[in-house]
Design a protein around this motif. Structure first.
Motif, PDB file in Angstrom:
ATOM      1  N   LYS A  90      55.478 -18.024  23.952  1.00  0.00           N
ATOM      2  CA  LYS A  90      56.428 -17.902  25.051  1.00  0.00           C
ATOM      3  C   LYS A  90      57.633 -18.829  24.935  1.00  0.00           C
ATOM      4  N   ASP A  91      57.763 -19.581  23.826  1.00  0.00           N
ATOM      5  CA  ASP A  91      58.857 -20.533  23.725  1.00  0.00           C
ATOM      6  C   ASP A  91      60.212 -19.873  23.942  1.00  0.00           C
ATOM      7  N   THR A 108      60.962 -17.339  25.572  1.00  0.00           N
ATOM      8  CA  THR A 108      61.173 -16.831  26.927  1.00  0.00           C
ATOM      9  C   THR A 108      61.752 -17.909  27.831  1.00  0.00           C
ATOM     10  N   GLN A 109      61.912 -19.125  27.305  1.00  0.00           N
ATOM     11  CA  GLN A 109      62.528 -20.211  28.080  1.00  0.00           C
ATOM     12  C   GLN A 109      63.986 -20.420  27.678  1.00  0.00           C
ATOM     13  N   GLU A 115      67.689 -19.514  27.772  1.00  0.00           N
ATOM     14  CA  GLU A 115      68.590 -18.742  28.635  1.00  0.00           C
ATOM     15  C   GLU A 115      69.358 -17.698  27.824  1.00  0.00           C
ATOM     16  N   LYS A 132      63.628 -13.528  27.469  1.00  0.00           N
ATOM     17  CA  LYS A 132      63.714 -14.158  28.796  1.00  0.00           C
ATOM     18  C   LYS A 132      64.413 -13.238  29.786  1.00  0.00           C
TER      19      LYS A 132
END
Length: 397
Positions: free
Chosen positions: A83-84, A86-87, A89, A94
């Protein structure tokens, strides 16, 4: 080790097959927990792909894909490790997950409070909510056209096929609800019932996107795949609002794209082609095209089957003024000058030529900086198009 892996997949398939035979969801969950503490997204993908390859109809897998997701919900072990991105911007992953949050918020705040209430004010609010929810089409199109190709290149086809099928079901249901609500003779009870069913499918799809699809994409897609998805996102559009932040990776990794260009092929803005393919494509389209360079010399023309004007090879290299009767040269010069000055981008003519009705358009051809490269003449017999009536949606027998 391979025997253990294969055994796990067979056990997973056995559980799913029991669901398809009618096993209640609670029993399936209990059976899953008995044999598994967790499952990976790759195992889920392989299991569904194997079921389809063994002959289980795609439609059947599709119809119960939300049930599959419910069985595995909370047990997918590799979600936290992927999930990195997805952080970050503006990153497509994300943006996609954030859109799912917006979709849930819209359902909970703008639709659910009025669902199954049949008074006038509730009817109006439901109509507005459904119209806004129909923007989910852009969310699904980005998934289908920008994310799925990366999986398909790696042989993962079952989840894209199943998800796309459910997406279409959701689109159809929401459009049907909107049409019902807009009708003078609307059936509000029917509209609310179908909408309730559609919302369940939407929420189940959000679960599968967040818990299965996105982790799989982050595991399988390369940086180049994400760059392509990012570049195509603006054209497809977003759910309600575009992201406020931009993902700038594509600007910093233009060299990454060059690695994808196949040696010996001509690179274009979208894809690469051999010179044989380019020539065949240009000769296949049902139009005559002639290109005159910025100095006014005929540089190229197509050789398609449906020719409208004769173009002997002797005109190649000839100045365009010498290819027209003296009395019409001034028209040609005016067109070219208007293109060079930037006054015009195209000029149109249409003439009756025996049984043909010919449309002729001259285009100013420019590079990305706007500099004039030449003039393209495109001619087409549009009589068959003008004669079309009604609709054709099926293949002719």
């Amino acid at each position: 080790m391979s025997e253990l892996i294969n055994n796990r997949q067979e056990q997973l398939k056995a559980i799913i097959k029991e669901i398809h035979k009618g096993m209640p969801l609670d029993e399936a969950k209990a059976l899953f927990k008995k044999h598994f503490e967790s499952v990976t997204t790759e195992e889920i993908t392989s299991m569904e792909q194997s079921l389809i390859e063994e002959g289980m109809p795609l439609e059947e897998v599709q119809s119960l894909c939300d049930v599959h997701a419910a069985v595995f919900d909370g047990s997918i072990s590799d979600i936290h490790t992927t999930k990195d991105q997805t952080q970050i911007e503006g990153h497509p992953a994300k943006v996609f997950i954030d859109e799912n949050s917006k979709i849930m918020e819209l359902i909970e705040k703008e639709i659910n409070p009025y669902l199954n209430k049949l008074d006038k004010s509730s009817h109006l609010m439901i109509r507005i909510g459904v119209e806004r929810l129909l923007e989910i089409d852009k969310h699904y199109k980005r998934k289908e056209n920008l994310f799925f190709p990366g999986l398909e290149k790696r042989g993962i086809t079952s989840i894209p096929k199943v998800m796309w099928g459910v997406d279409d079901e959701i689109r159809k249901m929401l459009k049907g609800v909107k049409a019902n609500l807009d009708s003078i003779d609307n059936d509000l009870e029917s509209a609310h019932r179908v909408l309730d069913q559609a919302l369940t499918k939407v929420i189940d799809m959000i679960t599968k996107e967040n818990n299965i699809l996105i982790p799989m994409l982050l595991d399988k897609l390369s940086l180049y795949d994400w760059i392509l998805a990012d570049e195509g996102s603006d054209e497809v559009g977003y759910f309600l609002d575009a992201p406020k932040a931009s993902w700038t990776t594509k600007e910093n990794h233009k060299e990454e794209k060059q690695d994808e260009i196949i040696n010996g092929e001509i690179p274009f803005d979208a894809g690469t082609l051999t010179n044989i393919e380019v020539n065949a494509i240009l000769n296949t389209v049902p139009v005559d095209m002639t290109f005159v360079d910025k100095d006014g010399n005929v540089k190229y023309f197509t050789q398609g089957k449906e020719r409208i004007f004769d173009r002997p090879h002797t005109v190649l290299g000839r100045h365009v003024n010498m290819c027209h009767p003296p009395q019409s040269v001034h028209i040609v010069e005016e067109i070219v000058e208007s293109f060079k000055s930037g006054e015009k981008e195209h000029e149109d003519f249409w003439i009756q030529m025996g049984p043909m009705f010919v449309h002729i358009r001259y285009y100013a051809v420019r590079d990305k900086e706007g500099s004039f490269l030449g003039t393209l003449e495109v001619s087409q017999n549009i009589k068959p198009i003008r004669d079309l009536e009604g609709e054709k949606r099926l293949l002719a027998k």
